[in-house]
Design a protein around this motif. Structure first.
Motif, mmCIF file in Angstrom:
data_model
loop_
_atom_site.group_PDB
_atom_site.id
_atom_site.type_symbol
_atom_site.label_atom_id
_atom_site.label_comp_id
_atom_site.label_asym_id
_atom_site.label_seq_id
_atom_site.Cartn_x
_atom_site.Cartn_y
_atom_site.Cartn_z
ATOM 1 N N MET A 27 0.851 -1.199 0.000
ATOM 2 C CA MET A 27 0.000 0.000 0.000
ATOM 3 C C MET A 27 0.881 1.242 0.000
ATOM 4 N N ILE A 28 0.424 2.257 -0.724
ATOM 5 C CA ILE A 28 1.016 3.598 -0.558
ATOM 6 C C ILE A 28 0.345 4.133 0.700
ATOM 7 N N ASN A 29 1.104 4.262 1.771
ATOM 8 C CA ASN A 29 0.462 4.574 3.046
ATOM 9 C C ASN A 29 0.184 6.072 3.197
ATOM 10 N N ALA A 30 -0.637 6.388 4.189
ATOM 11 C CA ALA A 30 -1.180 7.739 4.383
ATOM 12 C C ALA A 30 -0.139 8.849 4.332
ATOM 13 N N MET A 31 -0.397 9.873 3.523
ATOM 14 C CA MET A 31 0.498 11.033 3.513
ATOM 15 C C MET A 31 -0.190 12.374 3.286
ATOM 16 N N THR A 32 -0.767 12.562 2.095
ATOM 17 C CA THR A 32 -1.034 13.961 1.763
ATOM 18 C C THR A 32 -2.477 14.297 1.415
ATOM 19 N N GLY A 33 -2.635 15.572 1.085
ATOM 20 C CA GLY A 33 -3.928 16.174 0.783
ATOM 21 C C GLY A 33 -4.120 17.350 1.720
ATOM 22 N N GLY A 34 -5.043 18.247 1.352
ATOM 23 C CA GLY A 34 -5.374 19.320 2.279
ATOM 24 C C GLY A 34 -4.752 20.660 1.960
ATOM 25 N N HIS A 35 -3.988 20.744 0.867
ATOM 26 C CA HIS A 35 -3.430 22.017 0.421
ATOM 27 C C HIS A 35 -3.510 21.999 -1.104
ATOM 28 N N PRO A 36 -3.877 23.128 -1.724
ATOM 29 C CA PRO A 36 -4.047 23.112 -3.187
ATOM 30 C C PRO A 36 -2.847 22.514 -3.914
ATOM 31 N N ARG A 37 -1.636 22.719 -3.378
ATOM 32 C CA ARG A 37 -0.441 22.214 -4.065
ATOM 33 C C ARG A 37 -0.318 20.693 -3.992
ATOM 34 N N THR B 114 -0.238 -0.104 -10.732
ATOM 35 C CA THR B 114 0.490 -1.259 -10.208
ATOM 36 C C THR B 114 -0.416 -2.223 -9.435
ATOM 37 N N GLY B 115 -1.667 -1.825 -9.219
ATOM 38 C CA GLY B 115 -2.629 -2.712 -8.557
ATOM 39 C C GLY B 115 -2.430 -2.853 -7.061
ATOM 40 N N ILE B 116 -1.923 -1.777 -6.423
ATOM 41 C CA ILE B 116 -1.778 -1.839 -4.962
ATOM 42 C C ILE B 116 -2.759 -0.862 -4.303
ATOM 43 N N ALA B 117 -2.833 -0.896 -2.981
ATOM 44 C CA ALA B 117 -3.782 -0.038 -2.258
ATOM 45 C C ALA B 117 -3.168 1.348 -2.004
ATOM 46 N N ILE B 118 -4.046 2.305 -1.695
ATOM 47 C CA ILE B 118 -3.553 3.648 -1.336
ATOM 48 C C ILE B 118 -4.385 4.211 -0.184
ATOM 49 N N ALA B 119 -3.692 4.824 0.771
ATOM 50 C CA ALA B 119 -4.375 5.515 1.872
ATOM 51 C C ALA B 119 -4.136 7.012 1.726
ATOM 52 N N LEU B 120 -5.127 7.805 2.117
ATOM 53 C CA LEU B 120 -5.012 9.268 2.034
ATOM 54 C C LEU B 120 -4.334 9.808 3.277
ATOM 55 N N GLY B 121 -3.789 11.018 3.165
ATOM 56 C CA GLY B 121 -3.351 11.730 4.362
ATOM 57 C C GLY B 121 -4.583 12.175 5.141
ATOM 58 N N SER B 122 -4.372 12.625 6.361
ATOM 59 C CA SER B 122 -5.495 13.038 7.207
ATOM 60 C C SER B 122 -6.416 14.003 6.456
ATOM 61 N N GLU C 197 -9.126 9.313 -9.816
ATOM 62 C CA GLU C 197 -8.027 8.748 -10.600
ATOM 63 C C GLU C 197 -7.995 7.219 -10.515
ATOM 64 N N ASN C 198 -8.490 6.707 -9.410
ATOM 65 C CA ASN C 198 -8.389 5.272 -9.128
ATOM 66 C C ASN C 198 -9.777 4.738 -8.765
ATOM 67 N N PRO C 199 -10.700 4.660 -9.757
ATOM 68 C CA PRO C 199 -12.113 4.419 -9.437
ATOM 69 C C PRO C 199 -12.424 3.068 -8.809
ATOM 70 N N SER C 200 -11.629 2.033 -9.122
ATOM 71 C CA SER C 200 -12.034 0.720 -8.604
ATOM 72 C C SER C 200 -11.017 0.105 -7.637
ATOM 73 N N GLY C 201 -9.947 0.821 -7.329
ATOM 74 C CA GLY C 201 -8.917 0.261 -6.445
ATOM 75 C C GLY C 201 -9.269 0.407 -4.974
#
Ligand SMILES: Cc1cc2nc3c(=O)[nH]c(=O)nc-3n(C[C@H](O)[C@H](O)[C@H](O)COP(=O)(O)O)c2cc1C
Length: 357
Positions: free
Chosen positions: A58-68, A83-91, A111-115
């Motif tokens: 999994m791409i573990n939790a990191m980002t989001g929350g700022h326009p950049r 690559t068919g792996i999981a992803i977690a969002l930042g807080s 971007e990742n509708p079915s993952g």
């Protein structure tokens, strides 16, 4: 404030190499000279949250929350899908406080509708907040992060953690998706895993010491600030390799996610052989994305999976379930730590004798 903190975290995380030891140098997956396995039969895939992943990663939790950060999340989500792996969002707290940054999270599901996409909030959040976070990205699960040392390292951080266990129980009962209780790089003990189990949560990300260090990241955000933690305590926490075994040793029916300082295919295979069901990596993925771009990140993930397959062949495992049963020799500081905690590490060296939930 919260938005600029997210940018500081990224800058400071990328400028700090891993400092502590995650313990993986003490973990040895046993070599098999005659594996009786055909390369074409080796299957690295697994099921997680009812969906198939190409590998337990999994791409573990990191980002989001700022326009950049929208572009970063978009590219992380693309790499996860490619690559068919999981992803977690930042807080997602920033988006709950300021709707204008909601798209920096929503872009991941777009971007990742079915993952497998996992929402993220602090474990003290309300049911309403957690429901909004899940809905925001049609999440398959929600990570509730626990980060006491990080909060203490921030002069403006939380200081009251009473009621968190009960709050997690309420969230587990009220949400329609599974809850993953997650550390942020300080590891978990058997006692903590038991405590989490009592809440009803059945997936636990031990995110241990040895990789990204939020005490030093917070110190870098505000050098000379008073009210935080002092630098002599910057190696606080339980190494990832130790944390995985501590969690396995509870024998509770929980899925263990290994993260914190996992850097190579070998670290991934060691975590799985010790008993983890899924592995997560954060900072190195972000670093590759920012420095080299999303194609390079996808190639890196594919190389990690191909490396995992080679290690599976060398220890005679044709599936992840078989890899979870191969003998593992635990030596050095990690063995010493576990022994003084009353754990018999020798049983990990004998196939099929592991005591796991
Ligand atoms: C820049 C950055 C931001 C992070 N933000 C969050 C977060 O919002 N929520 C969370 O649960 N963990 C967060 N983490 C922690 C990671 O999910 C992970 O637990 C930790 O970084 C250890 O993994 P690593 O050594 O592979 O980086 C963040 C990590 C980094 C590097």
């Amino acid at each position: 404030m919260r938005q600029s903190r997210k940018i500081d975290h990224i800058n400071n995380a990328l400028s700090r190499p891993d400092q502590a030891d995650a313990g993986f140098k003490d973990i040895h997956v046993l070599h098999r000279s005659i594996p009786e396995v055909n390369w074409d039969e080796i299957d690295t895939s697994c099921e997680f949250l009812g969906k198939k992943l190409t590998a337990p990663l999994m791409i573990n939790a990191m980002t989001g929350g700022h326009p950049r950060l929208e572009e970063i999340n978009k590219n992380l989500a693309w790499a996860a899908m490619e690559t068919g792996i999981a992803i977690a969002l930042g807080s997602q707290r920033a988006a709950l406080e300021d709707e204008s940054v909601i798209d920096t999270f929503k872009v991941v599901r777009k971007e990742n509708p079915s993952g497998v996409v996992i929402a993220n909030l602090n474990a003290g959040c309300s049911v309403d907040e957690a429901k909004k976070a899940v809905e925001m990205v049609e999440a398959d699960a929600i990570q509730l992060h626990v980060n006491v040392p990080q909060e203490l390292a921030m002069a403006e951080g939380d200081r009251n953690f009473r009621g968190i266990t009960e709050n997690i129980s309420v969230l587990v009962q009220s949400l329609d998706v599974p809850v993953i209780v997650k550390e942020v790089g300080f590891g978990m003990s058997m006692e903590t895993v038991h405590q989490i189990y009592q809440t009803g949560a059945r997936i636990i990300d031990i995110s241990g010491r040895g990789g990204t260090n939020f005490i030093t990241i917070e110190m870098d955000r505000c050098p000379g600030c008073t009210g935080g933690l002092s630098s002599d305590i910057s190696d606080w926490g339980i190494p990832s390799a130790v944390s995985i075994v501590e969690a396995v040793e509870t024998s509770l029916p929980v899925k263990i996610v290994a993260s914190g300082g996992l850097r190579t295919s070998y670290d991934i295979s060691k975590s799985l052989a010790l008993g983890a069901s899924l592995t997560g990596i954060s900072r190195p993925f972000l670093e590759i994305l920012i420095e080299k771009g999303r194609e390079e990140l996808a190639d890196h993930i594919k190389n990690l999976i191909s490396g995992l397959k080679k290690i599976m062949m060398m220890c005679g495992a044709a599936s992840i379930e078989q890899l979870q049963q191969v003998p593992v020799v635990i030596t050095g500081e990690t063995a010493r730590w576990l022994e003084v905690r009353g754990i018999d590490v020798s049983k990990y060296a004998h196939q099929g004798c592991k005591n796991r939930g």
